[in-house]
Design a protein around this motif. Structure first.
Motif, PDB file in Angstrom:
ATOM      1  N   MET A   1      40.615 -60.834  -6.297  1.00 49.60           N
ATOM      2  CA  MET A   1      39.588 -61.646  -5.622  1.00 49.60           C
ATOM      3  C   MET A   1      40.071 -62.025  -4.218  1.00 49.60           C
ATOM      4  O   MET A   1      41.169 -62.542  -4.062  1.00 49.60           O
ATOM      5  CB  MET A   1      39.312 -62.919  -6.423  1.00 49.60           C
ATOM      6  CG  MET A   1      38.202 -63.775  -5.859  1.00 49.60           C
ATOM      7  SD  MET A   1      36.561 -63.060  -6.122  1.00 49.60           S
ATOM      8  CE  MET A   1      36.397 -63.275  -7.904  1.00 49.60           C
ATOM      9  N   ARG A  52      36.559 -79.415  -7.207  1.00 50.23           N
ATOM     10  CA  ARG A  52      36.811 -78.182  -7.967  1.00 50.23           C
ATOM     11  C   ARG A  52      36.926 -76.993  -7.026  1.00 50.23           C
ATOM     12  O   ARG A  52      36.122 -76.827  -6.108  1.00 50.23           O
ATOM     13  CB  ARG A  52      35.680 -77.956  -8.977  1.00 50.23           C
ATOM     14  CG  ARG A  52      35.503 -79.117  -9.948  1.00 50.23           C
ATOM     15  CD  ARG A  52      34.385 -78.849 -10.944  1.00 50.23           C
ATOM     16  NE  ARG A  52      34.094 -80.026 -11.752  1.00 50.23           N
ATOM     17  CZ  ARG A  52      34.784 -80.388 -12.822  1.00 50.23           C
ATOM     18  NH1 ARG A  52      35.793 -79.639 -13.232  1.00 50.23           N
ATOM     19  NH2 ARG A  52      34.472 -81.481 -13.491  1.00 50.23           N
ATOM     20  N   PHE A  53      37.933 -76.169  -7.278  1.00 49.45           N
ATOM     21  CA  PHE A  53      38.181 -75.006  -6.454  1.00 49.45           C
ATOM     22  C   PHE A  53      38.188 -73.751  -7.330  1.00 49.45           C
ATOM     23  O   PHE A  53      37.978 -73.825  -8.539  1.00 49.45           O
ATOM     24  CB  PHE A  53      39.508 -75.173  -5.706  1.00 49.45           C
ATOM     25  CG  PHE A  53      39.557 -76.419  -4.872  1.00 49.45           C
ATOM     26  CD1 PHE A  53      39.018 -76.442  -3.606  1.00 49.45           C
ATOM     27  CD2 PHE A  53      40.117 -77.592  -5.367  1.00 49.45           C
ATOM     28  CE1 PHE A  53      39.025 -77.597  -2.832  1.00 49.45           C
ATOM     29  CE2 PHE A  53      40.138 -78.763  -4.599  1.00 49.45           C
ATOM     30  CZ  PHE A  53      39.594 -78.760  -3.334  1.00 49.45           C
ATOM     31  N   SER A  54      38.419 -72.607  -6.699  1.00 50.76           N
ATOM     32  CA  SER A  54      38.421 -71.352  -7.448  1.00 50.76           C
ATOM     33  C   SER A  54      39.453 -70.398  -6.846  1.00 50.76           C
ATOM     34  O   SER A  54      40.118 -70.728  -5.857  1.00 50.76           O
ATOM     35  CB  SER A  54      37.039 -70.699  -7.398  1.00 50.76           C
ATOM     36  OG  SER A  54      36.809 -70.125  -6.118  1.00 50.76           O
ATOM     37  N   LYS A  55      39.559 -69.211  -7.405  1.00 53.32           N
ATOM     38  CA  LYS A  55      40.495 -68.210  -6.926  1.00 53.32           C
ATOM     39  C   LYS A  55      40.134 -67.694  -5.534  1.00 53.32           C
ATOM     40  O   LYS A  55      40.923 -66.970  -4.920  1.00 53.32           O
ATOM     41  CB  LYS A  55      40.570 -67.051  -7.913  1.00 53.32           C
ATOM     42  CG  LYS A  55      41.202 -67.417  -9.248  1.00 53.32           C
ATOM     43  CD  LYS A  55      41.278 -66.220 -10.172  1.00 53.32           C
ATOM     44  CE  LYS A  55      41.932 -66.582 -11.500  1.00 53.32           C
ATOM     45  NZ  LYS A  55      42.033 -65.420 -12.421  1.00 53.32           N
ATOM     46  N   GLU A  56      38.972 -68.070  -5.043  1.00 58.20           N
ATOM     47  CA  GLU A  56      38.557 -67.668  -3.693  1.00 58.20           C
ATOM     48  C   GLU A  56      39.021 -68.664  -2.632  1.00 58.20           C
ATOM     49  O   GLU A  56      38.717 -68.507  -1.452  1.00 58.20           O
ATOM     50  CB  GLU A  56      37.040 -67.520  -3.640  1.00 58.20           C
ATOM     51  CG  GLU A  56      36.499 -66.421  -4.550  1.00 58.20           C
ATOM     52  CD  GLU A  56      34.988 -66.344  -4.525  1.00 58.20           C
ATOM     53  OE1 GLU A  56      34.344 -67.346  -4.138  1.00 58.20           O
ATOM     54  OE2 GLU A  56      34.453 -65.278  -4.882  1.00 58.20           O
ATOM     55  N   ASP A  57      39.744 -69.711  -3.067  1.00 54.78           N
ATOM     56  CA  ASP A  57      40.161 -70.783  -2.161  1.00 54.78           C
ATOM     57  C   ASP A  57      41.678 -70.814  -1.979  1.00 54.78           C
ATOM     58  O   ASP A  57      42.441 -70.503  -2.906  1.00 54.78           O
ATOM     59  CB  ASP A  57      39.725 -72.142  -2.712  1.00 54.78           C
ATOM     60  CG  ASP A  57      38.220 -72.270  -2.843  1.00 54.78           C
ATOM     61  OD1 ASP A  57      37.513 -71.888  -1.890  1.00 54.78           O
ATOM     62  OD2 ASP A  57      37.758 -72.765  -3.892  1.00 54.78           O
ATOM     63  N   ARG A  83      40.900 -79.957  -9.368  1.00 48.86           N
ATOM     64  CA  ARG A  83      40.869 -78.878 -10.350  1.00 48.86           C
ATOM     65  C   ARG A  83      41.009 -77.545  -9.612  1.00 48.86           C
ATOM     66  O   ARG A  83      40.127 -77.133  -8.874  1.00 48.86           O
ATOM     67  CB  ARG A  83      39.570 -78.922 -11.161  1.00 48.86           C
ATOM     68  CG  ARG A  83      39.490 -80.123 -12.093  1.00 48.86           C
ATOM     69  CD  ARG A  83      40.507 -79.985 -13.224  1.00 48.86           C
ATOM     70  NE  ARG A  83      40.591 -81.169 -14.066  1.00 48.86           N
ATOM     71  CZ  ARG A  83      41.505 -82.124 -13.937  1.00 48.86           C
ATOM     72  NH1 ARG A  83      42.420 -82.029 -12.971  1.00 48.86           N
ATOM     73  NH2 ARG A  83      41.530 -83.155 -14.754  1.00 48.86           N
ATOM     74  N   ASN A  85      41.600 -74.254 -10.876  1.00 52.69           N
ATOM     75  CA  ASN A  85      40.945 -73.058 -11.443  1.00 52.69           C
ATOM     76  C   ASN A  85      41.499 -71.758 -10.853  1.00 52.69           C
ATOM     77  O   ASN A  85      40.743 -70.819 -10.571  1.00 52.69           O
ATOM     78  CB  ASN A  85      39.429 -73.135 -11.234  1.00 52.69           C
ATOM     79  CG  ASN A  85      38.820 -74.340 -11.920  1.00 52.69           C
ATOM     80  OD1 ASN A  85      39.030 -74.559 -13.106  1.00 52.69           O
ATOM     81  ND2 ASN A  85      38.083 -75.145 -11.167  1.00 52.69           N
ATOM     82  N   GLY A  86      42.826 -71.737 -10.638  1.00 52.26           N
ATOM     83  CA  GLY A  86      43.462 -70.530 -10.118  1.00 52.26           C
ATOM     84  C   GLY A  86      43.559 -70.436  -8.612  1.00 52.26           C
ATOM     85  O   GLY A  86      44.036 -69.423  -8.084  1.00 52.26           O
ATOM     86  N   ALA A  87      43.134 -71.466  -7.875  1.00 50.79           N
ATOM     87  CA  ALA A  87      43.211 -71.442  -6.410  1.00 50.79           C
ATOM     88  C   ALA A  87      44.659 -71.462  -5.939  1.00 50.79           C
ATOM     89  O   ALA A  87      45.532 -72.078  -6.565  1.00 50.79           O
ATOM     90  CB  ALA A  87      42.463 -72.643  -5.825  1.00 50.79           C
TER      91      ALA A  87
END
Length: 271
Positions: A1, A52-57, A83, A85-87
């Motif tokens: 990603m 909340r964050f993600s792997k795109e951050d 949170r 979430n893989g960031a």
């Protein structure tokens, strides 16, 4: 990603941590050609919602050092309101020219537990909140230049796909630093609260609005019914110099710091 957003997230009562986190995040966004989002985590209302964050951050997260660790009254918010979430994450701490002790190790550990992937980290010197005698003017030009260089190295690591976990010195579970007075003996000033010089105070309420704990009564700024964490936000942000501390133990600790920690400390980064 692939990454899509760089974030600057910080708790910064007096502004030095925000300055450093923003510098690193802005440089990262420029080098990676990505948009930048910023979130202050300082005032009570700003810590109300979960981020909340993600792997795109890629999230640059900053905190000042209080007694060698993260601020204990803010720590639960770092633990519960972020949170990953893989960031990817870059933990950053500021310290007032004494030592960052275990604060960087603690922030790295907290972020990892929150679901982030810490892939670089830094400890930077900033003006001590208690006194202008320690690290006055820092972070200055050279500190910011170091921060930008640090961001460039992080960007290279991201482009190379080498965003593995970073190791930092310290023990995230170590006790807090015990403050000492000028005589070298431990001092306690947990109950110390800011006083108000009404000859200078305009009753504008800026101190109450700035307090990260919401501890100052906005209707009567001389009253501090809430928990004071000695962050000095009210003192630093009062344009009339009406806020001050006069607790003897606190002042003795400040005098000890001024006596023993004048030698400029260096920034440290880890990749």
């Amino acid at each position: 990603m692939e990454l899509k957003t760089i974030w600057a997230v910080y708790y910064s009562a007096t502004g030095t941590t925000a300055k450093m986190v923003r510098t690193v995040a802005e440089a990262l966004a420029e080098r990676l050609n990505l948009p930048l989002e910023e979130r202050s985590f300082t005032r009570p209302g700003e810590r109300a919602e979960v981020l909340r964050f993600s792997k795109e951050d890629l999230v640059v997260v900053g905190s000042p050092t209080y007694a060698g660790r993260l601020p204990n009254k803010i720590l639960p918010d770092f633990q519960e309101k972020l949170r990953g979430n893989g960031a990817l994450a870059v933990p950053i701490v500021l310290f007032g020219n004494r030592s960052y002790d275990n604060s960087l190790a603690e922030l790295r550990s907290v972020l990892e537990a929150d679901g982030f992937c810490p892939m670089a980290a830094g400890a930077f010197v900033g003006r001590h909140a208690f006194t202008d005698e320690l690290a006055f003017g820092r972070p200055g030009w050279s500190d910011l230049s170091e921060a930008k260089d640090f961001a460039g190295r992080i960007a290279e690591k991201v482009r190379a796909g080498a965003a593995g976990p970073v190791r930092v010195p310290g023990d995230p579970t170590a006790p807090y630093y015990v403050p000492k007075g000028v005589d070298g003996e431990p001092v306690k000033f947990l109950r110390a609260k800011p006083k108000t010089d009404f000859a200078r105070c305009s009753r504008c309420g800026a101190c109450a609005r700035a307090c990260p704990m919401g501890a100052i009564d906005p209707q009567n700024v001389a009253e501090v019914p809430g928990t004071c964490i000695k962050c000095q936000s009210c003192v630093r942000k009062c344009t009339r110099g009406a806020k001050y501390f006069d607790d003897p133990a606190f002042l003795s600790h400040v005098a000890m710091l001024e006596k023993n920690f004048q030698e400029p400390r260096e920034n440290q980064v880890f990749l």
